[in-house]
Structure formats: C-alpha cells, structure tokens
Design an enzyme around this catalytic site. Sequence first.
Site, PDB file in Angstrom:
ATOM      1  N   TYR A 106       0.822  -1.128   0.032  1.00  0.00           N
ATOM      2  CA  TYR A 106       0.083   0.216  -0.009  1.00  0.00           C
ATOM      3  C   TYR A 106       0.671   1.055  -0.101  1.00  0.00           C
ATOM      4  CZ  TYR A 106      -3.472   3.432   1.519  1.00  0.00           C
ATOM      5  OH  TYR A 106      -4.329   4.561   1.684  1.00  0.00           O
ATOM      6  N   ASP A 147      -2.011  -1.470  -4.185  1.00  0.00           N
ATOM      7  CA  ASP A 147      -2.421   0.066  -4.509  1.00  0.00           C
ATOM      8  C   ASP A 147      -1.176   0.940  -4.463  1.00  0.00           C
ATOM      9  OD1 ASP A 147      -3.342   2.502  -4.763  1.00  0.00           O
ATOM     10  OD2 ASP A 147      -4.568   2.700  -2.839  1.00  0.00           O
TER      11      ASP A 147
END
Length: 258
Positions: A106, A147
């Site tokens: 992330y 992400d």
Amino acid sequence: MRIATWNVNSLNARLGRVEEWLAYAQPDVVCLQETKLADEAFPGLTFQALGYDTAHVGEGRWNGVAILSRVGLTDVEVGFGDGHADDAEARLVWATCGGVRVASAYVPNGREVGHDHFRYKLDWLARLRGHLEARCDPADDIAICGDFNIAPTDDDVWDPTAFVGATHVSEPERAALRSIVDWGLVDAFRVLQPEPRLYTWWDYRAGNFHKHKGMRIDLVLASRSLADRASFATIDRNARKGKLPSDHAPLLVDVADR
DNA sequence: ATGGTCGCGCAGCGA
C-alpha cells in the site's frame, strides 16, 4: 494460479463483500490493502474457514495489508527489512505462496506534489526498489501487488488534463515506479489488456464510477518468468457496484504453473 | 452550484 489485489478500504466495513467475492472469483492468492485493522482484529479464522492461510500487518485506524493464500503461505516478512528504522506504517507484507514470492503493498498516497507526504511516498518507493535489489532475484517468480497510488501513464486516467500538477501522475512518481519495474518486473495487466482508460479506482464522489472517471492505480508487477505465464487479467468492476463497495475494484491475473 | 462520499469515530482528517 489466480492472483488478485484489492484495496478494500476497511476490511471491517467490507468483510461481507470480500467473502462474497472470494466465493465467485475463486482467487488462489489475494493481496488486500487498507484493512484498517489491528492484527488482533483481523478475521483470520473467517478466511481459514474458507480455505485461506493469512498474513496481516495492521495498525488499527489506517493502512494495514494482508495476503490470503489457498496454495500455501510461508516465509512471511513485514516491511523492507533494509536495516533502517522500520516504517511505522503498515504498508508492506511478503509471503511465499505456491512458489511465488508475493508482496501486498500500500504505497503512500502523497497527498499533494511537494508535500512532506509526497517525499515520504518517493522515499518509500525507493526503499521498495532497494529491497528488490538486496533481497530478491528477478529470475524468481515474484508478484508485487497492491495500490501504488500512481497511474503509470496518461492512458491510465480518465482525463489527463484534469490531473495536471496533481499527485498520482507526476513525473517523479512515475519515474519511481519505472525504477521498480526496470529492476525486472512487468505490469501484468497492461501486457494482457492494452486498451486505454481501464481503471481500478473511482472516487466515491460525484458519481465518478458511473461516469467512467477513474484511474488505474492498482497493479500486479510480475517478474518476467511469472509474467510470461500470465494468460488472463481483468478488473472486476462488478465488485465496485452495489451496496457498500470499496472505492477500488479487485484486479485479477491468472498465471500458469511453472 | 467550483461540491458532490466514504471510514473512522464523534471532530475533522485522510483518501
């Protein structure tokens, strides 16, 4: 092997959607981001009952990453392991699943170009590149999933003119991503799906999902040996519809066994 | 009309 990555924007809020999705998507390995859970609150038993081993690193209110696997899960590592002070934020976890070294990442959002958090984002990406150099071999099967909070090219945003000067598209961010890719990775989705304007994230606001105003910021970066065996990739837009969706859709990549 | 929604957690920040 079906590998997936999905920023769920709170696993607590999304658990029902995730269970439903596991049942129909039938992924073998799932990388989750933004669980927003402390480790003791992670629903490992729920996933175990569905056949998945799990690794999770969380803080509680923010961040939090996990890997689920029904093809084995060993050699869990948290963060960069680069000998420097550990990243205080729960943004990276590694595990070996079915012979593939998998990372759930992330990447920091960056907030605004030039913001302290933007520098943190660039530093974080440089540390990831450093980890690959120090600890990984590009000849192995590797999948860095997550992400990235970066749209790799202007084909990955709904309107490049709407993002001039914005984070997620700036040249320093794209260069940092290219540096990671150039170590020996392939944007697996892009290789299999060349058409532009396919997205993994849409702002909740202003009906952007229905207006097709999104960005492709979730990626599976596969080593060449793994990418060469990739046969199919898709973004599951259905998971972005209906009740209580995440603002991200899952990305799936199918790879043949070695 | 220059916003618009979520999640967390109970104000306002972060995305």
